[in-house]
Design an enzyme around this catalytic site. Structure first.
Site, PDB file in Angstrom:
ATOM      1  N   LYS A 153       0.813  -1.233   0.000  1.00 47.38           N
ATOM      2  CA  LYS A 153       0.000   0.000   0.000  1.00 47.38           C
ATOM      3  C   LYS A 153       0.833   1.263   0.000  1.00 47.38           C
ATOM      4  O   LYS A 153       0.432   2.273  -0.592  1.00 47.38           O
ATOM      5  CB  LYS A 153      -1.006   0.012   1.154  1.00 47.38           C
ATOM      6  CG  LYS A 153      -0.436  -0.277   2.535  1.00 47.38           C
ATOM      7  CD  LYS A 153      -0.401  -1.752   2.810  1.00 47.38           C
ATOM      8  CE  LYS A 153       0.564  -2.082   3.908  1.00 47.38           C
ATOM      9  NZ  LYS A 153       0.039  -2.884   4.955  1.00 47.38           N
ATOM     10  N   GLY A 157      -6.461  -6.027   4.622  1.00 55.48           N
ATOM     11  CA  GLY A 157      -6.215  -7.475   4.624  1.00 55.48           C
ATOM     12  C   GLY A 157      -7.241  -8.253   3.834  1.00 55.48           C
ATOM     13  O   GLY A 157      -7.332  -8.140   2.612  1.00 55.48           O
ATOM     14  N   GLU A 204       4.204  -3.374  10.156  1.00 56.56           N
ATOM     15  CA  GLU A 204       5.152  -3.138   9.070  1.00 56.56           C
ATOM     16  C   GLU A 204       6.573  -3.304   9.606  1.00 56.56           C
ATOM     17  O   GLU A 204       6.803  -3.234  10.819  1.00 56.56           O
ATOM     18  CB  GLU A 204       4.970  -1.715   8.522  1.00 56.56           C
ATOM     19  CG  GLU A 204       3.597  -1.444   7.950  1.00 56.56           C
ATOM     20  CD  GLU A 204       3.244  -2.371   6.792  1.00 56.56           C
ATOM     21  OE1 GLU A 204       4.017  -2.472   5.833  1.00 56.56           O
ATOM     22  OE2 GLU A 204       2.175  -3.017   6.860  1.00 56.56           O
ATOM     23  N   LYS A 240      -3.836   3.626   2.817  1.00 55.57           N
ATOM     24  CA  LYS A 240      -5.042   2.882   2.434  1.00 55.57           C
ATOM     25  C   LYS A 240      -6.186   3.841   2.088  1.00 55.57           C
ATOM     26  O   LYS A 240      -6.953   3.587   1.155  1.00 55.57           O
ATOM     27  CB  LYS A 240      -5.430   1.925   3.564  1.00 55.57           C
ATOM     28  CG  LYS A 240      -4.398   0.801   3.731  1.00 55.57           C
ATOM     29  CD  LYS A 240      -4.514   0.116   5.075  1.00 55.57           C
ATOM     30  CE  LYS A 240      -3.547  -1.044   5.185  1.00 55.57           C
ATOM     31  NZ  LYS A 240      -3.379  -1.546   6.554  1.00 55.57           N
TER      32      LYS A 240
HETATM   33  N1  LIG Z   1       1.825  -8.491   7.211  1.00 59.27           N
HETATM   34  C1  LIG Z   1       0.596  -8.106   6.899  1.00 59.27           C
HETATM   35  O1  LIG Z   1      -0.368  -8.357   7.629  1.00 59.27           O
HETATM   36  C2  LIG Z   1       0.366  -7.356   5.619  1.00 59.27           C
HETATM   37  C3  LIG Z   1      -0.959  -7.124   5.232  1.00 59.27           C
HETATM   38  C4  LIG Z   1      -1.215  -6.439   4.037  1.00 59.27           C
HETATM   39  C5  LIG Z   1      -0.160  -5.993   3.278  1.00 59.27           C
HETATM   40  N2  LIG Z   1       1.120  -6.207   3.701  1.00 59.27           N
HETATM   41  C6  LIG Z   1       2.186  -5.735   2.818  1.00 59.27           C
HETATM   42  O2  LIG Z   1       2.759  -6.862   2.189  1.00 59.27           O
HETATM   43  C7  LIG Z   1       4.149  -6.641   1.949  1.00 59.27           C
HETATM   44  C8  LIG Z   1       4.948  -7.736   2.645  1.00 59.27           C
HETATM   45  O3  LIG Z   1       4.676  -7.688   4.017  1.00 59.27           O
HETATM   46  P1  LIG Z   1       5.175  -8.830   5.014  1.00 59.27           P
HETATM   47  O4  LIG Z   1       4.405  -8.637   6.258  1.00 59.27           O
HETATM   48  O5  LIG Z   1       5.174 -10.136   4.341  1.00 59.27           O
HETATM   49  O6  LIG Z   1       6.659  -8.343   5.263  1.00 59.27           O
HETATM   50  P2  LIG Z   1       7.876  -9.240   5.745  1.00 59.27           P
HETATM   51  O7  LIG Z   1       8.896  -8.306   6.270  1.00 59.27           O
HETATM   52  O8  LIG Z   1       7.399 -10.341   6.632  1.00 59.27           O
HETATM   53  O9  LIG Z   1       8.393  -9.900   4.412  1.00 59.27           O
HETATM   54  C9  LIG Z   1       8.917  -9.154   3.365  1.00 59.27           C
HETATM   55  C10 LIG Z   1      10.045  -9.974   2.781  1.00 59.27           C
HETATM   56  O10 LIG Z   1      10.477  -9.365   1.582  1.00 59.27           O
HETATM   57  C11 LIG Z   1      11.870  -9.583   1.499  1.00 59.27           C
HETATM   58  N3  LIG Z   1      12.438  -8.682   0.491  1.00 59.27           N
HETATM   59  C12 LIG Z   1      12.745  -7.373   0.602  1.00 59.27           C
HETATM   60  N4  LIG Z   1      13.254  -6.924  -0.567  1.00 59.27           N
HETATM   61  C13 LIG Z   1      13.242  -7.972  -1.420  1.00 59.27           C
HETATM   62  C14 LIG Z   1      13.647  -8.136  -2.776  1.00 59.27           C
HETATM   63  N5  LIG Z   1      14.151  -7.121  -3.465  1.00 59.27           N
HETATM   64  N6  LIG Z   1      13.502  -9.350  -3.341  1.00 59.27           N
HETATM   65  C15 LIG Z   1      13.003 -10.391  -2.645  1.00 59.27           C
HETATM   66  N7  LIG Z   1      12.614 -10.298  -1.360  1.00 59.27           N
HETATM   67  C16 LIG Z   1      12.723  -9.095  -0.759  1.00 59.27           C
HETATM   68  C17 LIG Z   1      12.359  -9.349   2.917  1.00 59.27           C
HETATM   69  O11 LIG Z   1      13.638  -9.913   3.096  1.00 59.27           O
HETATM   70  C18 LIG Z   1      11.268 -10.046   3.707  1.00 59.27           C
HETATM   71  O12 LIG Z   1      11.567 -11.395   3.932  1.00 59.27           O
HETATM   72  C19 LIG Z   1       4.435  -5.242   2.481  1.00 59.27           C
HETATM   73  O13 LIG Z   1       4.284  -4.324   1.431  1.00 59.27           O
HETATM   74  C20 LIG Z   1       3.318  -5.016   3.489  1.00 59.27           C
HETATM   75  O14 LIG Z   1       3.029  -3.659   3.680  1.00 59.27           O
HETATM   76  C21 LIG Z   1       1.403  -6.877   4.833  1.00 59.27           C
HETATM   77  N1  LIG Z   2       0.682  -3.322   9.050  1.00 61.76           N
HETATM   78  C1  LIG Z   2      -0.601  -3.425   8.472  1.00 61.76           C
HETATM   79  C2  LIG Z   2      -0.719  -4.698   7.700  1.00 61.76           C
HETATM   80  C3  LIG Z   2      -2.009  -4.799   6.929  1.00 61.76           C
HETATM   81  O1  LIG Z   2      -2.042  -3.864   5.900  1.00 61.76           O
HETATM   82  C4  LIG Z   2      -1.648  -3.377   9.546  1.00 61.76           C
HETATM   83  O2  LIG Z   2      -1.307  -3.563  10.713  1.00 61.76           O
HETATM   84  O3  LIG Z   2      -2.813  -3.136   9.240  1.00 61.76           O
END
Ligand SMILES: NC(=O)c1ccc[n+]([C@@H]2O[C@H](COP(=O)([O-])OP(=O)(O)OC[C@H]3O[C@@H](n4cnc5c(N)ncnc54)[C@H](O)[C@@H]3O)[C@@H](O)[C@H]2O)c1
Ligand SMILES: N[C@@H](CCO)C(=O)O
Length: 417
Positions: free
Chosen positions: A100, A129, A185, A200
């Site tokens: 986002k 989500g 995050e 968002k």
């Molecule tokens: N965790 C949540 O609940 C959630 C919900 C909605 C959206 N998101 C979004 O989803 C995305 C991922 O979130 P997450 O919680 O899985 O984060 P995370 O930190 O658990 O995982 C992200 C992974 O990406 C890897 N990474 C970074 N740069 C990279 C590259 N160039 N090539 C390959 N891998 C790379 C990191 O090493 C890490 O392992 C983010 O944009 C986040 O904002 C997360």
């Molecule tokens: N960090 C975000 C993940 C979902 O977008 C949250 O807590 O809502």
């Protein structure tokens, strides 16, 4: 083998919380014509649940592999995410992202790239989500004028507030839990400072109204300054503190957005949205109000939204962005006012805050928890002092809708009543 029977070949970029969540879900389901053919990760030494030969260490290898039918980008680096997603769209490819922060900065360009090169980008997982709010706005409310889209758009801050209020946790331990559960995050100030729900809100403004807001011009105040005293005062009034994001059409026809903590009572559907759950109210002119709720963060709920996008892409879905053609003007939060509650344990700090906000010194009250004040504040003042309000950990809550400042405040209140 018949080419049509080949499963869709997926390139997965990022194998953290969301990437693994998506992987788990796919492993647990049978009958889906999907295969995660390649996975790109960044850190070659990190222990993982799959053998090393399953991974590429350069995402560009997946971009260059044109045998992949679809790319999923779920990394935590918005700049690199934009480079990957925009390159894939220039190749005319189908892409899913959950990022986002990246979308809020680059949406107009990403929309234009889809038009120019024929690729498709879906991003339901990026907002709230597992709640299908983008698709609801984009597909269902195509022609319906909307009064507002508002609610709790961040799971981590809602989790922290729930733990602090219901279970008496401190802010630090509650945040550590949200991080351990994979809700936060990589930089949790994005969650706690309400930058994430602001992103968002910017994305939803594009789908609700066709407006591309500049995230930097949307006021967002977070929960860093909220303490046990605020929780106790809210509970004594039968209310809870929630971070509420709102995108709304003003009576003058313009669209505005704002994200602040808010005191909500049991009459609000947000009152019972707890932990990492999110809730979105869509106020439509003819359909009335609809309320969607569900898990707003976490690997599996978000992975589920990614899977829904993959299956939608397989069926040929694209966002219509139909409201762009008739988009109203965006209005910054100047000329608006709201009911504010500000607090600080130190009365002398709060006295200074009252002058910033042009609230009378007599508004200051003290009780066992410290100093607080309530009053009507011009959003322009909050905007001007936003950095100081954040640095000092001042908690500003609003109650009810924001409204146009006098002299039209009464007329506007009547319209929104
Ligand atoms: N965790 C949540 O609940 C959630 C919900 C909605 C959206 N998101 C979004 O989803 C995305 C991922 O979130 P997450 O919680 O899985 O984060 P995370 O930190 O658990 O995982 C992200 C992974 O990406 C890897 N990474 C970074 N740069 C990279 C590259 N160039 N090539 C390959 N891998 C790379 C990191 O090493 C890490 O392992 C983010 O944009 C986040 O904002 C997360
Ligand atoms: N960090 C975000 C993940 C979902 O977008 C949250 O807590 O809502």
């Amino acid at each position: 083998m018949d080419a049509e029977k080949q499963p869709l070949r997926i390139g997965l970029i990022g194998f953290g919380c969301v990437g693994q969540g998506f992987y788990d879900i796919l492993q647990a389901q049978s009958g889906l014509d999907l295969a995660i053919t390649r996975i790109a990760v960044k850190n070659p030494t990190k222990p993982r649940m799959l053998p090393a030969e399953r991974f590429s260490y350069h995402a560009d290898e997946l971009l260059n592999d044109l045998e992949l039918d679809l790319l999923i980008e779920v990394i935590d680096d918005p700049d690199e995410a934009f480079r990957l997603v925009s390159t894939a769209l220039r190749q005319g490819r189908r892409v899913v992202t959950a990022n986002k922060a990246m979308l809020a900065r680059h949406l107009p360009e990403l929309v234009q790239l889809q038009t120019q090169f024929g690729g498709t980008l879906l991003y339901e997982a990026a907002v709230c989500g597992s709640i299908p709010v983008i698709r609801t706005l984009d597909n269902y409310f195509i022609h319906e004028p909307l009064r507002a889209v508002s609610g709790i758009f961040n799971g981590s801050s809602n989790y922290v507030l729930t733990r602090m209020s219901a279970q008496g946790f401190g802010y630090g331990p509650a945040l550590a839990e949200a991080q351990a559960k994979g809700f936060a995050e990589t930089d949790p100030t994005l969650d706690m400072g309400a930058f994430d729900p602001r992103s968002k809100a910017v994305i939803l403004a594009a789908h609700a109204y066709g407006v591309f807001l500049d995230a930097d011009e949307v006021l967002n105040l977070g929960i860093e300054g909220i303490g046990a005293g605020d929780m106790a005062r809210a509970a004594a009034q039968g209310r809870k503190i929630k971070v509420v994001a709102a995108v709304q059409r003003l009576p003058n026809g313009h669209v505005t957005a704002l994200v602040t903590p808010q005191l909500v009572g049991p009459d609000s559907p947000l009152y019972t949205v707890e932990h990492e759950f999110n809730g979105v109210a869509i106020e439509a002119v003819y359909a009335g109000t609809q309320f969607l709720t569900g898990r707003g963060a976490g690997g599996h709920p978000t992975g589920s939204a990614v899977l829904a996008d993959v299956l939608a892409l397989q069926r040929g879905l694209r966002y219509g962005y139909t409201k762009q053609a008739t988009a109203p003007e965006a209005q910054l939060t100047t000329e608006l006012e709201l009911n504010a509650y500000v607090s600080h344990p130190d009365a002398s700090v709060l006295r200074e805050v009252l002058t910033w906000l042009e609230l009378p010194a007599e508004a200051l009250r003290t009780d066992a928890h410290g100093a607080y004040a309530e009053g009507s504040v011009a959003v322009q003042q909050l905007w001007s002092w936003r950095k100081e309000l954040r640095t000092n950990g001042i908690f500003v809550a609003r109650e009810g809708s924001i409204r146009a400042a006098a002299p039209v405040a009464e007329a506007v209140a009547a319209v929104w009543a």
